[in-house]
Design an enzyme around this catalytic site. Structure first.
Site, PDB file in Angstrom:
ATOM      1  N   TYR A   1       0.852  -1.203   0.000  1.00  0.00           N
ATOM      2  CA  TYR A   1       0.000   0.000   0.000  1.00  0.00           C
ATOM      3  C   TYR A   1       0.881   1.244   0.000  1.00  0.00           C
ATOM      4  O   TYR A   1       1.843   1.345   0.754  1.00  0.00           O
ATOM      5  CB  TYR A   1      -0.913   0.009   1.222  1.00  0.00           C
ATOM      6  CG  TYR A   1      -1.899  -1.138   1.234  1.00  0.00           C
ATOM      7  CD1 TYR A   1      -2.780  -1.325   0.175  1.00  0.00           C
ATOM      8  CD2 TYR A   1      -1.942  -2.034   2.301  1.00  0.00           C
ATOM      9  CE1 TYR A   1      -3.682  -2.378   0.171  1.00  0.00           C
ATOM     10  CE2 TYR A   1      -2.844  -3.090   2.306  1.00  0.00           C
ATOM     11  CZ  TYR A   1      -3.710  -3.258   1.239  1.00  0.00           C
ATOM     12  OH  TYR A   1      -4.590  -4.306   1.240  1.00  0.00           O
TER      13      TYR A   1
ATOM     14  N   HIS B   1      -6.211   3.244   0.254  1.00  0.00           N
ATOM     15  CA  HIS B   1      -5.955   2.923   1.664  1.00  0.00           C
ATOM     16  C   HIS B   1      -5.777   4.179   2.507  1.00  0.00           C
ATOM     17  O   HIS B   1      -4.970   4.198   3.431  1.00  0.00           O
ATOM     18  CB  HIS B   1      -4.722   2.012   1.789  1.00  0.00           C
ATOM     19  CG  HIS B   1      -4.991   0.773   2.602  1.00  0.00           C
ATOM     20  ND1 HIS B   1      -4.859   0.748   3.950  1.00  0.00           N
ATOM     21  CD2 HIS B   1      -5.389  -0.472   2.242  1.00  0.00           C
ATOM     22  CE1 HIS B   1      -5.160  -0.473   4.399  1.00  0.00           C
ATOM     23  NE2 HIS B   1      -5.487  -1.223   3.384  1.00  0.00           N
TER      24      HIS B   1
ATOM     25  N   HIS C   1     -15.536  -6.112   3.139  1.00  0.00           N
ATOM     26  CA  HIS C   1     -14.100  -6.321   3.316  1.00  0.00           C
ATOM     27  C   HIS C   1     -13.842  -7.815   3.562  1.00  0.00           C
ATOM     28  O   HIS C   1     -14.462  -8.406   4.453  1.00  0.00           O
ATOM     29  CB  HIS C   1     -13.639  -5.502   4.519  1.00  0.00           C
ATOM     30  CG  HIS C   1     -12.169  -5.363   4.670  1.00  0.00           C
ATOM     31  ND1 HIS C   1     -11.537  -5.490   5.877  1.00  0.00           N
ATOM     32  CD2 HIS C   1     -11.202  -5.089   3.767  1.00  0.00           C
ATOM     33  CE1 HIS C   1     -10.233  -5.297   5.719  1.00  0.00           C
ATOM     34  NE2 HIS C   1     -10.006  -5.049   4.445  1.00  0.00           N
TER      35      HIS C   1
HETATM   36 MG    MG Z   1      -8.989  -1.816   1.698  1.00  0.00          MG
END
Ligand code: MG
Length: 444
Positions: A196, A251, A351
């Site tokens: 990320y 993110h 999620h």
């Molecule tokens: Mg995510």
């Protein structure tokens, strides 16, 4: 006396409905009413946490036992970053609170447990509540001899379409991975540039030279990340073509205006959705984003409190609700979120990473099957060890997640095996500790 009154009023209602006034219907109604009233409660005898950490990922499930021989349920309470706290909330509070209650009354138990701490809506207590809630749905399904999706309204689709994780440290590597995933049958691939925020592209961590922060802290260069992501999408679209949907997760790592600028630059590559452009602390920025771009947006894996999503779903400020179901308290509140989304044409994209237990993934899938406004589900493939710990875990087939058709949630837990992989005493904070070059904390 009370029962006679109910039957009298029911009889009046039937008289008003000639089509239903057949003798057979009347008799059947009376019989089922009698059965409901005379059946005895299914008392909860124990609520306990079963923590396990088989692949250095902390997982927690809750087991709810009843006074009916062999009847129990399991639910997901996984909050890996505060696993010990969730275990304590379950074993020290929920167990005592639930003993003696009627396991059939899911909504009532949810509502009473929710307010039992007075202060509520935090991630630790919500996860404990989710473990309890999902276990009660599991029990309900076993009692009805039906998979949970049947209790939620039945199937809206034959299986759960998913997206898988792809990407690489460069555009070329990302394109290779997308082509490989397409070969495996996936139609939707999330592409990330390295980890990320593309931390491998970051420059010097000057803060470390200065002795600021901790030695393991990560560094991120937001501009390098943004430039790299646009290049990655360009290469992937050129090489993989249009027959694949591409997703990406920011993110919450950018400043809001940077995120908006990045999303505008990604428009020509037609993303399926861009996820978490802003942190939950920056919700009002969605109003500006909506005026600037038509790229579909997914939001919500960090949500805990209904006030974090109510206004923004009503105002249609994102397109996919991305809640981590155990973080809001289980299937019961998630169904309410899904129904809310239906009225505003917001689709579900729960999620579903590795730090959701197989029980939780199955719970996600039962909802995915049953709600009209399902969008997409995050794919996961379970290792042989996880399948041994959690018999009946969902499996992937041709890009779809498939659950087994056993009554309830359909996933069990092998307690003895689970407990062979205890929670670590120290949590590894690695990826949540992120700073700019000068040491300023970036939300992870
Ligand atoms: Mg995510």
């Amino acid at each position: 006396m009370k029962r006679r009154n109910i039957l009298r009023s029911l009889g009046g209602a039937l008289l008003a409905m000639p089509a239903l006034h057949a003798e057979g219907y009347n008799r059947a109604t009376k019989i089922s009413l009698h059965t409901d009233m005379s059946s005895s409660p299914v008392k909860i005898t124990k609520v306990k946490a079963i923590p396990t950490c088989p692949h250095n990922i902390e997982l927690i499930v809750v087991k709810v036992e009843t006074d009916q021989p062999g009847l129990y349920g399991v639910g997901c309470a996984t909050f890996r970053q505060r696993a010990h706290a969730v275990v304590t909330a379950i074993d020290k509070y929920l167990d005592d609170f639930c003993r003696g209650r009627d396991a059939r009354n899911i909504e009532d138990i949810w509502q009473t447990a929710y307010v039992s701490s007075y202060w509520r809506n935090g991630p630790v207590l919500n996860n404990a509540l989710s473990g309890l809630d999902q276990a009660l749905w599991d029990i309900k399904g076993k009692m009805a001899n039906m998979p949970v999706y049947e209790l939620l309204g039945g199937k809206c689709r034959f299986a759960v379409d998913t997206y898988t994780h792809g990407g690489g440290r460069s555009g070329e590597e990302a394109a290779d991975s997308v082509l490989e995933k397409m070969e495996q049958g996936f139609r939707n691939v999330r592409i990330q540039l390295g980890g990320y925020g593309a931390t491998h592209l970051s420059g010097e961590a000057d803060f470390k030279e200065a002795g600021f922060g901790m030695p393991d802290d990560n560094v991120m260069d937001p501009q390098a990340y943004m430039k790299g992501v646009v290049e990655m999408f360009d290469v992937v679209r050129q090489r993989a073509g249009e027959d694949v949907e591409l997703l990406h997760d920011i993110h919450e790592r950018l400043q809001p205006l940077d995120a908006i600028n990045l999303i505008k630059q990604l428009e020509p590559y037609r993303p399926f959705f861009i996820e978490d452009p802003f942190s939950p602390e920056n919700m009002e920025w969605f109003r500006i984003l909506r005026q600037q771009s038509t790229v579909p947006i997914a939001m919500g894996e960090l949500f805990n409190n209904p006030n974090e999503w109510l206004t923004y779903m009503r105002d249609q400020l994102f397109d996919f609700i991305r809640i981590h179901i155990s973080q809001i308290g289980g299937i019961t509140p998630a169904m309410k979120v899904a129904r809310l989304g239906e009225w505003f044409n917001i689709r579900t994209a729960w999620h579903g990473p590795g730090d959701v237990s197989p029980v939780g993934h199955a719970a996600n899938s039962h909802i995915d099957l049953a709600v009209w406004n399902f969008g997409i589900q995050e794919a996961v493939s379970f290792s042989p060890l996880l399948q041994d710990i959690f018999p009946g875990a969902p499996r992937m087939e041709n890009g779809y997640m498939i659950i087994n058709e056993a009554p309830g949630i359909g996933v069990d837990v092998n307690e003895d095996l689970a407990l062979k992989y205890p929670l670590p005493e120290k949590h590894n904070y690695n990826w949540t500790q992120l700073r700019k070059r000068d040491g300023t904390v970036i939300k992870p």
